[in-house]
Design a protein around this motif. Sequence first.
Motif, short mmCIF file in Angstrom:
data_model
loop_
_atom_site.label_atom_id
_atom_site.label_comp_id
_atom_site.label_asym_id
_atom_site.label_seq_id
_atom_site.Cartn_x
_atom_site.Cartn_y
_atom_site.Cartn_z
N PRO A 3 -3.81 -5.69 7.13
CA PRO A 3 -4.28 -4.31 7.21
C PRO A 3 -3.45 -3.32 6.42
CG PRO A 3 -3.01 -4.84 9.14
CD PRO A 3 -2.97 -6.06 8.29
N LEU B 298 -8.83 -7.13 11.21
CA LEU B 298 -8.24 -5.81 11.41
C LEU B 298 -8.73 -4.80 10.38
CD1 LEU B 298 -4.51 -6.55 12.22
CD2 LEU B 298 -6.35 -6.01 13.79
N PRO B 299 -8.94 -3.56 10.81
CA PRO B 299 -9.21 -2.50 9.83
C PRO B 299 -7.93 -2.12 9.09
CG PRO B 299 -9.85 -1.84 12.05
CD PRO B 299 -8.99 -3.04 12.17
N ARG B 300 -8.10 -1.23 8.14
CA ARG B 300 -6.97 -0.81 7.31
C ARG B 300 -6.25 0.37 7.97
NH1 ARG B 300 -9.83 0.53 3.30
NH2 ARG B 300 -9.82 -1.55 2.45
N MET B 301 -4.92 0.38 7.84
CA MET B 301 -4.18 1.51 8.41
C MET B 301 -4.24 2.70 7.47
SD MET B 301 -0.83 -0.25 9.99
CE MET B 301 -0.40 0.89 11.27
N ARG B 302 -3.90 3.85 8.02
CA ARG B 302 -3.86 5.04 7.20
C ARG B 302 -2.44 5.23 6.68
NH1 ARG B 302 -5.87 9.92 10.48
NH2 ARG B 302 -3.68 10.18 10.95
#
Lengths: 346, 214, 470
Positions: free
Chosen positions: A219, A305-309
């Motif tokens: 992610p 998992l999605p990507r973090m900011r």
Amino acid sequence: MSVFIEAVIRVVIAFGFLLTTVLLLVWVERKFVSRLQNRIGPTRAGPFGILQTLADGLKSFFKEGITPDRADVWLYLAAPVIAVVTALLMFLVIPIGAPIEINGTTYSLAAMDIDVGLLYILAVSSIGVYAITLAGWASGSKYPLLGSVRASAQMISYEAAMGLALVPVVMFSGSLSISAIVESQQGTFFGVVPAWNVVLFPSFVVFLIAGFAETNRAPFDLVEAEQEIVGGYHTEYSGMRFALFFLAEYISVFNISALTTVLFLGGWSGPVFGPTVLQWVLPIFWFLLKTWLIILFFVWVRASLPRMRYDQLMAFGWKKLIPLTLGWIILLSIALGFRNFGAPWA
Amino acid sequence: MSWFADMLGPFRGFAVTLRQLSRPAVTTQYPDEKRVKPERFHGRHVLNRNLDGTEKCIGCELCAAVCPAKCIYVRGADNPPDNPVSEGERFGFVYEINMLRCIFCALCVEACPTEAITMTHLFEMSTTDRTEAIYTKDDLLVERDGTPNHPYPESPLININELRLGDGWMRATSPSGRADYEGVVQWSPSARTGSMPAEVGQSGDISHEETPDG
Amino acid sequence: MTNPPDDVDTLDAQDSEPTESVEDARRTQHDMWVSGTEERLPYSDATNEGAQELLPSSEDPALDIQRGISVDDDFVVPERVVDKERQIINMGPQHPSTHGVLRLHMELEGETVRRVKPIIGYLHTGMEKTAETLSYSQGSTNVTRMDYLAPFHNELVFSLAAEQLLTLEVPERASAIRILMTELNRVASHLLASATMGMDVGAISMMIYGWREREVCLDFFEKVTGLRMNHNYIRVGGVAADLPDGWEDDVMFLIDKVSAGVDEYEELLNENPIFLDRMLGVGVLTPAEVKQFGITGPVARASGVDWDLRKVAPYCGIEQYEFDVPLGRHGDSFDRYKIRIDEIRQSLRIAKQVVESMPLGDYRSLDAKVTPPPRARIDESMEALIHHFKLFTEGVNIPPGTAYQAVEGPRGEVGAYIVSKGGPKPWRLRWRAPSFAVIQALPAMMTDSLIADVIAALASTDPVLGDVDR
């Protein structure tokens, strides 16, 4: 045999092994992530699509490499080369099997078994950041610039976390040489549990997370986040130059997985038996098995998992990982101090 | 143990992705595997013939009039009295469909009073030349024995048998909202498909055989 | 058709004739060009590409407006910013996650977005104008392509407006089929919205999973209408064809599949800390802003505005079915995601009730001037043949008048305003596009957030650019 010729042979074998593995790695990732998503994945090139990567590589090779007008040409051309070279260099110190003894001479299965292997790895991976930063800067375009700014910040932060995560390993094993670290994990605890460095669990987790960030994998793939900044640092690259970046990324994935295996999972250690040839091959098998399991874990994480900011990523690195590793180092030093010198009150 | 479940919460997503390994893939290997299309599928048009080999089209141009994309061009001509082309007084002398304009709404199928134009299950119509996308009467009209025509029957994408299926939309819209007309055969048999049965309809009364391609 | 209740003053406004003075005041208020006035046109170049660009920040009045609106995002805005350190970046029209051809003109300071200007019109094909050249029988094929993710809603609202002018009652079964198809369409649209939203925050599996279930919906649509999108199925007077044999089983299968899928999405995303971090508190709209911008649909309901046309102004007898209107409290991206997931469940609940209570009988108006005769009658009756020819060449004749009809689409209020001068074609068709209202609220949602938040907020509003540009 002269030292020079031996070195050339070792490097050629290492790179050949690495490139073949990467070809397979890209295919495995695509197949495995497809299965995790109810898809089939590549099937066309070769049996089960196993030659897909080769076909993609060939295609890139024949495509036009476009240089943007505003690009800083020399840096723009150098960036993908730096990326691949640093990724290749990193692999040189990783032993893929137990040392082999032929005619009384012991050959290490790392292309370059140096005493400060761990420092070498940290140094080389720091140079790798330049490739991405330069690529983004030299493209003369805005999205790549954003990508490279993200990359430099992210990789420098996680470099720190990664370095700190390795300190306990060095303390525990008592050496900076990678072969020595593997050797130190050969025994067992209480005769049952393998004496792998994975007992340094916080270090293991931090190293793995930092590894995800170092290789720009989900992610933490916001360096090349397609949905946000199109392609990040390699937006303006096409053809073979893009393929080099792609290659470098996957070599890094393999490197980080191999390093995790070597530093935390006992490297080539595993049950060895049978005739001499089998005794040579089995350690390599154990090493590869562990490495591939880590790689599959990488892919699994990417699918889940999605990507973090950006700001969350930095906060996670500086406010969670680094304090955690620092605390862990202090704790471990005290414990090791007790072990080595006895309690001060005793 | 609820605290344990709460702690695992962030990791539940991993189980979801892993679970998919045991499920079959939902994608298929087109064009090796072609899915079976539903009966009402709107695919390429064909111009049908009667069982005796005469053309069904009577050149009334209703299809051209109703087409919202204006992709159909028809010109009728009087039937030669000694050798009639169609059953009616006139027949479709020119019949062209511009497939680049066609939106496959099937209003032409609904409008046709003689079920001459119907839609099949073939939808692969890519060409490398715009002029090839204009299908003339030669391409659209079936042979006297009902064999459908295609400009490139050997193309790997084309399954010519799909041109033999279809007409579902014509049959489905035939009652035009009247419950009484559901399940009633309101069309004459064609050389391409033979006599097609009607849908069962709301009564659920199965008084005929199931359709072969259903 | 059912008229909206009296308290909806905005809908009633068009009926009352404004007095001269009020109209003049309005004209000066909105810099609109009025025939015969001598005034200089303030924005005469408003349609030029140049005027679409961001103004220099010192001249831009929009910035103050954007700042003035309370944006309780998570970023502290430093007061002093040097203009030199900002860069202008164009996101779109060719960008992976601007949901079509939206162009966001953004002023960045590092990663922080200081100003946003959405620019639209790249997909404008003049469909409202095209509608003037198509008869009411052909009109469905045109309007269905506007919001291409909710084709049934477009067809329904067009048909309802035409039926309102005809004062035509459609049979019960037709209404039930319309409700079934539109609610399943809402499911399909929300599935796609959730899928692309997952994709845009980097959860690549979510995209495939969402499309997997949407495929089941599209398969059912294909079985009923022969097409997966742009169906041309709901017509003036009813629906084109009856539901195919065995449709009950298909709908129940669909309900099972989609319910299981939706549970899986929630398992995948709801507790994922990264997803929560990306979604919570991002792209916040307050109820006041929602009303100000005229936003409807899930975006409005996520902000807690209880406005659902299915409850407020029911159509097609949807008031017979039991369902709830899920409401959010925070108006952020996560609430919008949650609302969509809940609405999928409610729509499936309606679909199940439709299956259980589907009335038998005709499914198209029996008015011979509206509905063509059955195929069998063409050969039997001269009158039927004439009607058949008249309806397919000329179309349905609609009496003069105006009608506005709105239904609750997946993205909010889909409205059709038809002006008829009599005859088979509308004199003017005006479309109320729900996505358009959302697009103009983007600056309020995005100012002073990060690039990643721009993407998350945009994805959570689920705009369809075909609907915006028409």
